[in-house]
Enzyme design. Structure first.
Site, PDB file in Angstrom:
ATOM      1  N   ASP A  45       0.859  -1.186   0.000  1.00 10.12           N
ATOM      2  CA  ASP A  45       0.000   0.000   0.000  1.00 10.12           C
ATOM      3  C   ASP A  45       0.891   1.230   0.000  1.00 10.12           C
ATOM      4  O   ASP A  45       2.024   1.186   0.475  1.00 10.12           O
ATOM      5  CB  ASP A  45      -0.926   0.029   1.221  1.00 10.12           C
ATOM      6  CG  ASP A  45      -2.168   0.857   0.968  1.00 10.12           C
ATOM      7  OD1 ASP A  45      -3.256   0.259   0.745  1.00 10.12           O
ATOM      8  OD2 ASP A  45      -2.073   2.113   0.966  1.00 10.12           O
ATOM      9  N   GLU A  95       4.371   2.391  -4.190  1.00 12.77           N
ATOM     10  CA  GLU A  95       3.397   2.823  -5.189  1.00 12.77           C
ATOM     11  C   GLU A  95       3.202   1.642  -6.149  1.00 12.77           C
ATOM     12  O   GLU A  95       4.167   1.021  -6.612  1.00 12.77           O
ATOM     13  CB  GLU A  95       3.937   4.071  -5.910  1.00 12.77           C
ATOM     14  CG  GLU A  95       2.872   4.876  -6.639  1.00 12.77           C
ATOM     15  CD  GLU A  95       2.392   4.199  -7.912  1.00 12.77           C
ATOM     16  OE1 GLU A  95       1.169   4.085  -8.085  1.00 12.77           O
ATOM     17  OE2 GLU A  95       3.232   3.776  -8.723  1.00 12.77           O
ATOM     18  N   ASP A 148      -9.382   2.560  -5.488  1.00  7.86           N
ATOM     19  CA  ASP A 148     -10.073   3.861  -5.541  1.00  7.86           C
ATOM     20  C   ASP A 148     -10.694   4.037  -6.921  1.00  7.86           C
ATOM     21  O   ASP A 148      -9.993   3.952  -7.935  1.00  7.86           O
ATOM     22  CB  ASP A 148      -9.071   4.993  -5.262  1.00  7.86           C
ATOM     23  CG  ASP A 148      -8.480   4.871  -3.856  1.00  7.86           C
ATOM     24  OD1 ASP A 148      -9.260   4.658  -2.915  1.00  7.86           O
ATOM     25  OD2 ASP A 148      -7.252   4.951  -3.721  1.00  7.86           O
ATOM     26  N   LYS A 203     -15.289  10.417 -11.209  1.00  5.43           N
ATOM     27  CA  LYS A 203     -15.509  11.555 -12.126  1.00  5.43           C
ATOM     28  C   LYS A 203     -14.659  11.382 -13.383  1.00  5.43           C
ATOM     29  O   LYS A 203     -13.484  11.009 -13.287  1.00  5.43           O
ATOM     30  CB  LYS A 203     -15.126  12.859 -11.432  1.00  5.43           C
ATOM     31  CG  LYS A 203     -16.079  13.217 -10.318  1.00  5.43           C
ATOM     32  CD  LYS A 203     -15.781  14.581  -9.754  1.00  5.43           C
ATOM     33  CE  LYS A 203     -16.756  14.865  -8.619  1.00  5.43           C
ATOM     34  NZ  LYS A 203     -16.189  15.678  -7.579  1.00  5.43           N
ATOM     35  N   ASP A 237     -17.013  -1.802  -6.748  1.00  5.73           N
ATOM     36  CA  ASP A 237     -18.460  -1.552  -6.692  1.00  5.73           C
ATOM     37  C   ASP A 237     -18.865  -0.597  -7.817  1.00  5.73           C
ATOM     38  O   ASP A 237     -20.046  -0.306  -7.971  1.00  5.73           O
ATOM     39  CB  ASP A 237     -18.841  -0.926  -5.347  1.00  5.73           C
ATOM     40  CG  ASP A 237     -18.322   0.500  -5.245  1.00  5.73           C
ATOM     41  OD1 ASP A 237     -17.105   0.697  -5.436  1.00  5.73           O
ATOM     42  OD2 ASP A 237     -19.133   1.421  -5.007  1.00  5.73           O
TER      43      ASP A 237
HETATM   44  C1  LIG Z   1     -10.292   1.942  -1.500  1.00  7.21           C
HETATM   45  S1  LIG Z   1      -8.908   1.256  -0.657  1.00  7.21           S
HETATM   46  C2  LIG Z   1      -9.184  -0.506  -0.736  1.00  7.21           C
HETATM   47  C3  LIG Z   1      -8.389  -1.244   0.291  1.00  7.21           C
HETATM   48  C4  LIG Z   1      -8.581  -2.757   0.337  1.00  7.21           C
HETATM   49  N1  LIG Z   1      -8.127  -3.397  -0.887  1.00  7.21           N
HETATM   50  C5  LIG Z   1     -10.012  -3.105   0.602  1.00  7.21           C
HETATM   51  O1  LIG Z   1     -10.669  -3.673  -0.311  1.00  7.21           O
HETATM   52  O2  LIG Z   1     -10.496  -2.854   1.713  1.00  7.21           O
HETATM   53  C6  LIG Z   1      -7.605   1.508  -1.817  1.00  7.21           C
HETATM   54  C7  LIG Z   1      -6.232   1.324  -1.200  1.00  7.21           C
HETATM   55  O3  LIG Z   1      -5.254   1.447  -2.237  1.00  7.21           O
HETATM   56  C8  LIG Z   1      -4.201   2.272  -1.789  1.00  7.21           C
HETATM   57  N2  LIG Z   1      -3.641   2.921  -2.984  1.00  7.21           N
HETATM   58  C9  LIG Z   1      -4.221   3.864  -3.752  1.00  7.21           C
HETATM   59  N3  LIG Z   1      -3.436   4.188  -4.784  1.00  7.21           N
HETATM   60  C10 LIG Z   1      -2.316   3.438  -4.664  1.00  7.21           C
HETATM   61  C11 LIG Z   1      -1.131   3.314  -5.427  1.00  7.21           C
HETATM   62  N4  LIG Z   1      -0.939   4.044  -6.525  1.00  7.21           N
HETATM   63  N5  LIG Z   1      -0.198   2.444  -5.009  1.00  7.21           N
HETATM   64  C12 LIG Z   1      -0.385   1.686  -3.903  1.00  7.21           C
HETATM   65  N6  LIG Z   1      -1.492   1.750  -3.137  1.00  7.21           N
HETATM   66  C13 LIG Z   1      -2.448   2.616  -3.522  1.00  7.21           C
HETATM   67  C14 LIG Z   1      -4.826   3.245  -0.820  1.00  7.21           C
HETATM   68  O4  LIG Z   1      -3.882   3.778   0.074  1.00  7.21           O
HETATM   69  C15 LIG Z   1      -5.875   2.376  -0.148  1.00  7.21           C
HETATM   70  O5  LIG Z   1      -5.374   1.754   1.016  1.00  7.21           O
END
Ligand SMILES: C[S@@+](CC[C@H](N)C(=O)[O-])C[C@H]1O[C@@H](n2cnc3c(N)ncnc32)[C@H](O)[C@@H]1O
Length: 203
Positions: free
Chosen positions: A61, A89, A112, A116, A148
């Site tokens: 993460d 990342e 995420d 939009k 979702d």
């Molecule tokens: C919406 S959360 C979902 C977390 C988990 N997979 C769940 O289903 O509960 C998205 C996660 O991806 C991480 N994240 C977002 N962009 C990222 C990136 N470019 N590289 C690594 N992690 C990322 C965020 O910090 C967050 O913890």
């Protein structure tokens, strides 16, 4: 499997693009390896750790605070000697740090959605992501995706198909973990949304 005691588990901070993760973790030693990409609060990582103590589980993460929480949960649950926490990342991890053909199953759950239109370029899954994903997966390796957001799901299905790197896999490829609901999935389910899962196999 690794040498860290439950009270000393490290979080690997991966910011150096020249680092080779295989120099730190023996990623090509034949151990079945799962990657929970964007592991968030760790629901899947903890589930995998308790189901599969003999597999290698990578939990990555970008948010260090989230990884600290996962570390704490692993310590409390007294499992996860086989879990490696990576602050990285995702594109850098898949594009540069991981060696070729080292992952058996990669899970990208509820990333995420950036719903939009003007933000859609910030989504993790792109054609470049598909190339990196295919590079790190072993032949026959599994890509497991959930969201979702119907529009994001349709975009990912399109990218997978256009890449030519994958074929549809049987849902049995993730049947062992179908009971695990990540924190974000549970939130969406509690709000009455549906969270479909799709699964593909690397050619
Ligand atoms: C919406 S959360 C979902 C977390 C988990 N997979 C769940 O289903 O509960 C998205 C996660 O991806 C991480 N994240 C977002 N962009 C990222 C990136 N470019 N590289 C690594 N992690 C990322 C965020 O910090 C967050 O913890």
């Amino acid at each position: 499997m690794n040498n860290f005691s439950k009270t000393e588990r490290e979080i690997f901070i991966l910011t150096n693009v020249y680092l080779r993760l295989a120099d730190i973790i023996p990623l090509n030693d034949g151990t079945f390896t799962e990657l929970d990409l964007g592991c968030g609060k760790g629901g899947l990582t903890l589930g995998l750790a308790s189901l599969y103590p003999r597999r290698r589980i990578l939990a990555a993460d970008i948010m260090l605070g989230r990884l600290h929480k996962v570390e704490k949960k692993l310590r409390r649950s007294r499992c996860g000697e086989n879990v490696f926490l990576l602050r990285s990342e995702a594109n850098m991890l898949l594009g540069r740090l991981l060696p070729d053909n080292c992952i058996d199953r990669l899970h990208l759950l509820c990333p995420d959605p950036w719903p939009k239109l003007r933000h859609s370029g910030r989504r993790l899954v792109s054609s470049q992501f598909m190339t990196s994903l295919h590079r790190v997966l072993k032949p026959g390796g599994i890509f497991h995706f959930s969201t979702d957001d119907p529009e994001y799901m349709a975009a990912v299905v399109r990218l997978v198909e256009e890449s030519g790197f994958f074929e549809e896999a049987s849902p049995s490829a993730i049947a062992d973990i179908a009971h695990i609901k990540t924190e974000f999935e549970q939130d969406w389910l509690d709000e009455g949304r549906t969270v479909p899962h799709r699964v593909w196999k690397a050619r």
